[in-house]
Design an enzyme around this catalytic site. Structure first.
Site, PDB file in Angstrom:
ATOM      1  N   SER A 260       0.861  -1.179   0.000  1.00 38.53           N
ATOM      2  CA  SER A 260       0.000   0.000   0.000  1.00 38.53           C
ATOM      3  C   SER A 260       0.899   1.231   0.000  1.00 38.53           C
ATOM      4  O   SER A 260       2.123   1.117  -0.009  1.00 38.53           O
ATOM      5  CB  SER A 260      -0.879  -0.004   1.247  1.00 38.53           C
ATOM      6  OG  SER A 260      -0.080   0.328   2.366  1.00 38.53           O
ATOM      7  N   LYS A 261       0.254   2.378   0.053  1.00 33.67           N
ATOM      8  CA  LYS A 261       1.012   3.635   0.031  1.00 33.67           C
ATOM      9  C   LYS A 261       1.992   3.712   1.219  1.00 33.67           C
ATOM     10  O   LYS A 261       2.967   4.431   1.165  1.00 33.67           O
ATOM     11  CB  LYS A 261       0.053   4.834   0.101  1.00 33.67           C
ATOM     12  CG  LYS A 261      -1.054   4.769  -0.928  1.00 33.67           C
ATOM     13  CD  LYS A 261      -0.984   5.881  -1.956  1.00 33.67           C
ATOM     14  CE  LYS A 261      -1.460   5.420  -3.309  1.00 33.67           C
ATOM     15  NZ  LYS A 261      -2.849   5.036  -3.420  1.00 33.67           N
ATOM     16  N   ARG A 262       1.705   2.947   2.272  1.00 33.09           N
ATOM     17  CA  ARG A 262       2.587   2.996   3.450  1.00 33.09           C
ATOM     18  C   ARG A 262       3.952   2.342   3.190  1.00 33.09           C
ATOM     19  O   ARG A 262       4.928   2.663   3.836  1.00 33.09           O
ATOM     20  CB  ARG A 262       1.923   2.294   4.641  1.00 33.09           C
ATOM     21  CG  ARG A 262       0.775   3.076   5.246  1.00 33.09           C
ATOM     22  CD  ARG A 262       0.286   2.383   6.511  1.00 33.09           C
ATOM     23  NE  ARG A 262      -0.063   0.992   6.247  1.00 33.09           N
ATOM     24  CZ  ARG A 262      -1.264   0.592   5.829  1.00 33.09           C
ATOM     25  NH1 ARG A 262      -2.209   1.476   5.636  1.00 33.09           N
ATOM     26  NH2 ARG A 262      -1.523  -0.675   5.608  1.00 33.09           N
TER      27      ARG A 262
END
Ligand code: GLU
Length: 290
Positions: A260-262
Site C-alpha cells: 500500500s502507500k505505506r
C-alpha cells in the site's frame, strides 16, 4: 465461425500515489500479455476520484512506466474525459429500472449493519443493507425533489433477474485461473454506480471504458475478483461484449500484506533511487521479458 478478437489489455492506475512494486507487476503483466499475442496495450488513468487524484502522481506514473521500459499503444486516456460515456450508461441503467437513489451516509449504513448483525463484506468492507431500496418510488421522488444528497445504487437482485430473463442469461465470465465463473453479484450487493460527490463510480466507469476501448483481456489483482461479477452484470445490461479476465496474484510486503502507500520503500521511485534496475524489478517479480 467468429474470428478471435485481437488481444487488447490495459493498465489502469489511479493517480493517488506513487507506483509501487505491485503496480509494476500489474503493468508488466498487462503489457506482456498484449505483446506476446501481438496485440495492443493501453494506458488509462482512473482519475474519477477528483478529491484524491493529483497531476503530480499522473506525471510520476508516466515517468515510472517509461523507466520500466513500457510503451503503450495510442494516446493515454483519462477517465475524467469520458463523463458523457458514464452519464449515458447510467441513463440506460435507469431506463431499465435497475438503479435507485440512496440517501444514506456511511455512518447510517454502519449503524444499520450493526443493528442487523451483518458480517462485513464487499470492496470497502460492507454490503449495503438495502435501506433505501425498500423506500419506494414516492419517497424517492419526494426526497429527490427536496434536493437531498444521494448516490445511485444498482438494485442487484432486480438487475440479475432482468438480465437473465431479458438478455439471455445465466451469465458466466472466464478467468484464466478460476475458469468459467457464474455471474453472482451477491458478494458485493447493491454497489454504488454514482457517488454523492462524483457522478459515477469505479464499477461503472471501468465497465464502460473497457467496453469502449475494446479491451479483450482484463488483467488485474485478485482483490478485484468479486467486482467482476458486478462488471459482468453491467455488461449484460448494457449490451457489451464480455472480455476475458486474468486476476493475478498480489505482491505483498515482508509481513505478507498487500503493498500500500505505506510501503514507501517499495515505490518504484525509491527503488530506482536505491540503484534497482528495471531488469531487477522483472527478476524480483518473476516476469521474463515478453
Ligand atoms: N484503478 C484501479 C486500481 O488502481 C484498477 C482497476 C482495474 O484494473 O479494474 O486499483
Amino acid at each position: 465461425m467468429d474470428q478471435p478478437r485481437p488481444v487488447v489489455t490495459r493498465f489502469a492506475p489511479s493517480p493517488t500515489g506513487f507506483l509501487h512494486l505491485g503496480h509494476a507487476y500489474a503493468a508488466l503483466v498487462a503489457h506482456d500479455e498484449a505483446r506476446r499475442a501481438g496485440g495492443r496495450f493501453l494506458l488509462r488513468i482512473e482519475d474519477i476520484d477528483v478529491g484524491r487524484c493529483r497531476p503530480e502522481f499522473e506525471r510520476a506514473i508516466i515517468e515510472d512506466l517509461q523507466w520500466l521500459g513500457l510503451e503503450w499503444d495510442g494516446p493515454m486516456q483519462r477517465q475524467s474525459q469520458n463523463q458523457m460515456g458514464y452519464a449515458r450508461a447510467l441513463q440506460e441503467l435507469a431506463r431499465l429500472d435497475v438503479v435507485y437513489p440512496c440517501f444514506c451516509t456511511r455512518k447510517e449504513i454502519r449503524e444499520e449493519l450493526k443493528r442487523s448483525h451483518a458480517a462485513p463484506h464487499g470492496l470497502d468492507g460492507m454490503i449495503y443493507p438495502g435501506t433505501c431500496r425498500v423506500l419506494g418510488r414516492e419517497v424517492w421522488r419526494a426526497r429527490l425533489d427536496a434536493g437531498e444528497p444521494h448516490a445511485l445504487r444498482l438494485d442487484s437482485f432486480r438487475a440479475i433477474a432482468f438480465a437473465e430473463s431479458e438478455r439471455g442469461g445465466p451469465f458466466t465470465w472466464h478467468d484464466r485461473h478460476a475458469g468459467n465463473v457464474t455471474c453472482d453479484p451477491s458478494p458485493l450487493g447493491d454497489v454504488v454506480l454514482a457517488r454523492k460527490d462524483v457522478p459515477n463510480s469505479y464499477h461503472l466507469s471501468v465497465t464502460v471504458d473497457d467496453a469502449l476501448q475494446g479491451v479483450t483481456l482484463v488483467t488485474r489483482g485478485k482483490d478485484l475478483f468479486s467486482a467482476t461479477h458486478i462488471h459482468r452484470l453491467l455488461q449484460a445490461l448494457l449490451g457489451y461484449e464480455a472480455p476475458d479476465y486474468y486476476h493475478h496474484k498480489l505482491i505483498t510486503n515482508e509481513h505478507g500484506e498487500r503493498l500500500s502507500k505505506r510501503d514507501e520503500a517499495m515505490t518504484l521511485r525509491q527503488m530506482r533511487a536505491a540503484g534497482v534496475t528495471p531488469d531487477d524489478i522483472r527478476e524480483t517479480l518473476g516476469l521474463v521479458q515478453a
